[in-house]
Design a protein around this motif. Structure first.
Motif, PDB file in Angstrom:
ATOM      1  N   THR A 143      35.655 114.494  52.797  1.00  0.00           N
ATOM      2  CA  THR A 143      34.781 114.672  51.740  1.00  0.00           C
ATOM      3  C   THR A 143      35.198 114.479  50.358  1.00  0.00           C
ATOM      4  OG1 THR A 143      35.096 116.950  51.590  1.00  0.00           O
ATOM      5  CG2 THR A 143      33.492 116.461  53.114  1.00  0.00           C
ATOM      6  N   LEU A 144      36.480 113.683  50.373  1.00  0.00           N
ATOM      7  CA  LEU A 144      36.943 113.423  49.109  1.00  0.00           C
ATOM      8  C   LEU A 144      36.107 112.516  48.309  1.00  0.00           C
ATOM      9  CD1 LEU A 144      39.811 113.736  47.724  1.00  0.00           C
ATOM     10  CD2 LEU A 144      40.564 111.565  48.506  1.00  0.00           C
ATOM     11  N   PRO A 145      35.921 112.784  47.016  1.00  0.00           N
ATOM     12  CA  PRO A 145      34.988 112.028  46.276  1.00  0.00           C
ATOM     13  C   PRO A 145      35.724 110.917  45.600  1.00  0.00           C
ATOM     14  CG  PRO A 145      35.711 113.829  45.017  1.00  0.00           C
ATOM     15  CD  PRO A 145      36.333 114.026  46.371  1.00  0.00           C
ATOM     16  N   HIS A 146      35.973 109.631  46.311  1.00  0.00           N
ATOM     17  CA  HIS A 146      36.434 108.559  46.091  1.00  0.00           C
ATOM     18  C   HIS A 146      35.950 107.356  46.808  1.00  0.00           C
ATOM     19  CE1 HIS A 146      39.832 105.782  45.769  1.00  0.00           C
ATOM     20  NE2 HIS A 146      40.388 106.550  45.108  1.00  0.00           N
ATOM     21  N   PRO A 147      35.845 106.289  46.381  1.00  0.00           N
ATOM     22  CA  PRO A 147      35.306 105.064  46.881  1.00  0.00           C
ATOM     23  C   PRO A 147      36.016 104.517  48.262  1.00  0.00           C
ATOM     24  CG  PRO A 147      35.331 104.703  44.732  1.00  0.00           C
ATOM     25  CD  PRO A 147      35.910 105.864  44.904  1.00  0.00           C
ATOM     26  N   GLU A 148      37.112 104.873  48.445  1.00  0.00           N
ATOM     27  CA  GLU A 148      38.015 104.460  49.330  1.00  0.00           C
ATOM     28  C   GLU A 148      38.150 105.842  50.807  1.00  0.00           C
ATOM     29  OE1 GLU A 148      39.534 101.873  50.594  1.00  0.00           O
ATOM     30  OE2 GLU A 148      38.714 100.645  48.778  1.00  0.00           O
ATOM     31  N   ARG A 149      36.972 106.648  50.568  1.00  0.00           N
ATOM     32  CA  ARG A 149      37.129 107.915  51.237  1.00  0.00           C
ATOM     33  C   ARG A 149      37.698 107.515  52.796  1.00  0.00           C
ATOM     34  NH1 ARG A 149      32.308 111.714  50.808  1.00  0.00           N
ATOM     35  NH2 ARG A 149      31.236 110.075  51.877  1.00  0.00           N
ATOM     36  N   SER A 150      36.607 106.655  53.271  1.00  0.00           N
ATOM     37  CA  SER A 150      36.831 106.302  54.773  1.00  0.00           C
ATOM     38  C   SER A 150      38.331 105.858  55.008  1.00  0.00           C
ATOM     39  CB  SER A 150      35.699 105.439  55.255  1.00  0.00           C
ATOM     40  OG  SER A 150      35.921 104.947  56.846  1.00  0.00           O
ATOM     41  N   ASN A 151      38.844 105.013  54.238  1.00  0.00           N
ATOM     42  CA  ASN A 151      40.018 104.520  54.457  1.00  0.00           C
ATOM     43  C   ASN A 151      41.130 105.499  54.107  1.00  0.00           C
ATOM     44  OD1 ASN A 151      41.715 102.291  55.329  1.00  0.00           O
ATOM     45  ND2 ASN A 151      42.412 101.951  52.982  1.00  0.00           N
ATOM     46  N   ILE A 152      40.917 106.431  53.508  1.00  0.00           N
ATOM     47  CA  ILE A 152      41.797 107.390  52.952  1.00  0.00           C
ATOM     48  C   ILE A 152      41.809 108.332  54.139  1.00  0.00           C
ATOM     49  CG2 ILE A 152      42.167 109.538  51.551  1.00  0.00           C
ATOM     50  CD1 ILE A 152      41.268 107.722  48.990  1.00  0.00           C
TER      51      ILE A 152
ATOM     52  N   SER B  40      52.402 106.603  53.567  1.00  0.00           N
ATOM     53  CA  SER B  40      52.242 107.431  52.494  1.00  0.00           C
ATOM     54  C   SER B  40      52.126 106.340  51.117  1.00  0.00           C
ATOM     55  CB  SER B  40      53.128 108.516  52.354  1.00  0.00           C
ATOM     56  OG  SER B  40      54.574 108.012  51.986  1.00  0.00           O
ATOM     57  N   THR B  41      52.807 105.570  50.986  1.00  0.00           N
ATOM     58  CA  THR B  41      52.840 104.678  49.937  1.00  0.00           C
ATOM     59  C   THR B  41      51.490 103.958  49.848  1.00  0.00           C
ATOM     60  OG1 THR B  41      55.408 104.275  49.984  1.00  0.00           O
ATOM     61  CG2 THR B  41      53.966 102.547  48.500  1.00  0.00           C
ATOM     62  N   SER B  42      51.141 103.501  50.858  1.00  0.00           N
ATOM     63  CA  SER B  42      49.647 102.593  51.276  1.00  0.00           C
ATOM     64  C   SER B  42      48.468 103.694  50.678  1.00  0.00           C
ATOM     65  CB  SER B  42      49.567 102.246  52.484  1.00  0.00           C
ATOM     66  OG  SER B  42      48.455 101.731  52.678  1.00  0.00           O
ATOM     67  N   LEU B  43      48.454 105.166  51.288  1.00  0.00           N
ATOM     68  CA  LEU B  43      47.553 105.866  50.872  1.00  0.00           C
ATOM     69  C   LEU B  43      47.671 106.127  49.318  1.00  0.00           C
ATOM     70  CD1 LEU B  43      47.643 108.754  53.233  1.00  0.00           C
ATOM     71  CD2 LEU B  43      45.714 108.084  52.284  1.00  0.00           C
ATOM     72  N   THR B  44      48.872 106.188  48.580  1.00  0.00           N
ATOM     73  CA  THR B  44      48.974 106.608  47.236  1.00  0.00           C
ATOM     74  C   THR B  44      48.364 105.425  46.514  1.00  0.00           C
ATOM     75  OG1 THR B  44      51.037 107.782  47.392  1.00  0.00           O
ATOM     76  CG2 THR B  44      50.292 106.884  45.141  1.00  0.00           C
ATOM     77  N   ASN B  45      48.308 104.226  47.040  1.00  0.00           N
ATOM     78  CA  ASN B  45      47.950 102.956  46.280  1.00  0.00           C
ATOM     79  C   ASN B  45      46.360 103.023  46.492  1.00  0.00           C
ATOM     80  OD1 ASN B  45      50.484 101.941  45.636  1.00  0.00           O
ATOM     81  ND2 ASN B  45      50.606 100.562  47.401  1.00  0.00           N
ATOM     82  N   ASP B  46      45.685 103.310  47.640  1.00  0.00           N
ATOM     83  CA  ASP B  46      44.558 103.530  47.904  1.00  0.00           C
ATOM     84  C   ASP B  46      43.819 104.494  46.851  1.00  0.00           C
ATOM     85  OD1 ASP B  46      44.483 101.627  49.780  1.00  0.00           O
ATOM     86  OD2 ASP B  46      44.542 103.391  51.504  1.00  0.00           O
ATOM     87  N   LEU B  47      44.369 105.604  46.483  1.00  0.00           N
ATOM     88  CA  LEU B  47      43.875 106.601  45.513  1.00  0.00           C
ATOM     89  C   LEU B  47      43.946 105.934  44.238  1.00  0.00           C
ATOM     90  CD1 LEU B  47      45.594 109.793  46.739  1.00  0.00           C
ATOM     91  CD2 LEU B  47      43.017 109.540  46.637  1.00  0.00           C
ATOM     92  N   ASP B  48      45.233 105.301  43.822  1.00  0.00           N
ATOM     93  CA  ASP B  48      45.364 104.694  42.490  1.00  0.00           C
ATOM     94  C   ASP B  48      44.321 103.505  42.348  1.00  0.00           C
ATOM     95  OD1 ASP B  48      47.312 106.481  42.055  1.00  0.00           O
ATOM     96  OD2 ASP B  48      49.011 105.122  42.426  1.00  0.00           O
TER      97      ASP B  48
END
Length: 212
Positions: free
Chosen positions: A117-126, A47-55
């Protein structure tokens, strides 16, 4: 490439722990608690890694908006720190951990759906990590059910923490902010679950409180 390799190693490590919960016949309480605390630790790390991906691309979103009192699990009365947790009976600690984990069944399903479908450049990883998060949470939940069965009926009581949202919004900013907010709440709760299980593991091993 390094990030993908790290994610792969984490996935493999958690898969091994998940398989360890498939059959627990004849396994003593200490071993079950050890497996559960290892899996909860991996869950919090993911969950910490995911938060970092978003940030990584939207650092202002979510962080300033997130208030713990807004999380849907905030009504649950839980220990504020380790010293308080050490004074809570074992059956109550396990019930708290199970209640928190169960409360995330619907929110994680929503995050898993929205991540595609999240509008984020790291969508695949997220998206990949969110699905892992959902799978690992289900595995830990099954393990905690086995623990509750071994500890007896007093450990099986659960608190209801309903989640009423069925979408994250329509515009890009709302979806990202709400995704981040939910993930931040889960990260906070996964840390609590991990802390409770480590206290239970410490008690089962009859370690001195200051060593926990």
């Amino acid at each position: 490439m390094a990030r993908r390799s790290q994610s792969t190693r984490l996935h493999l490590a958690v898969t091994v722990l998940m398989c360890a919960f498939v059959s627990t016949d004849g396994v003593d309480m200490n071993d079950l608690l050890e497996r559960a605390s290892q899996l909860s630790d991996k869950l919090h790390s993911l969950s910490t890694s995911l938060t970092n991906d978003l940030d990584s691309h939207f650092p202002p979103i979510g962080g300033k908006m997130m208030r713990p009192s807004m999380c849907h699990t905030s009504s649950l009365q839980i220990p504020n720190d380790k010293d308080q947790a050490l004074r809570v009976p074992e059956n109550e600690l396990l019930s708290l951990a199970r209640s928190l984990l169960l409360a995330w069944s619907d929110p994680l399903a929503l995050l898993s759906t929205e991540s595609t479908t999240l509008p984020h450049p790291e969508r695949s990883n997220i998206n990949s990590k969110t699905k892992e998060l959902q799978d690992h949470t289900n595995s830990l939940g099954a393990g905690l059910e086995r623990l509750a069965f071994k500890m007896g009926p007093s450990s099986e009581a659960l608190s209801s923490l309903p989640f009423y949202n069925n979408n994250l919004g329509q515009d890009k900013i709302s979806r990202l902010a709400n995704f981040h907010f939910l993930l931040s709440c889960f990260r906070r709760d996964s840390h609590k679950i991990d802390s409770f299980l480590k206290v239970l593991r410490c008690r089962a091993a009859k370690m001195r409180p200051e060593m926990c």
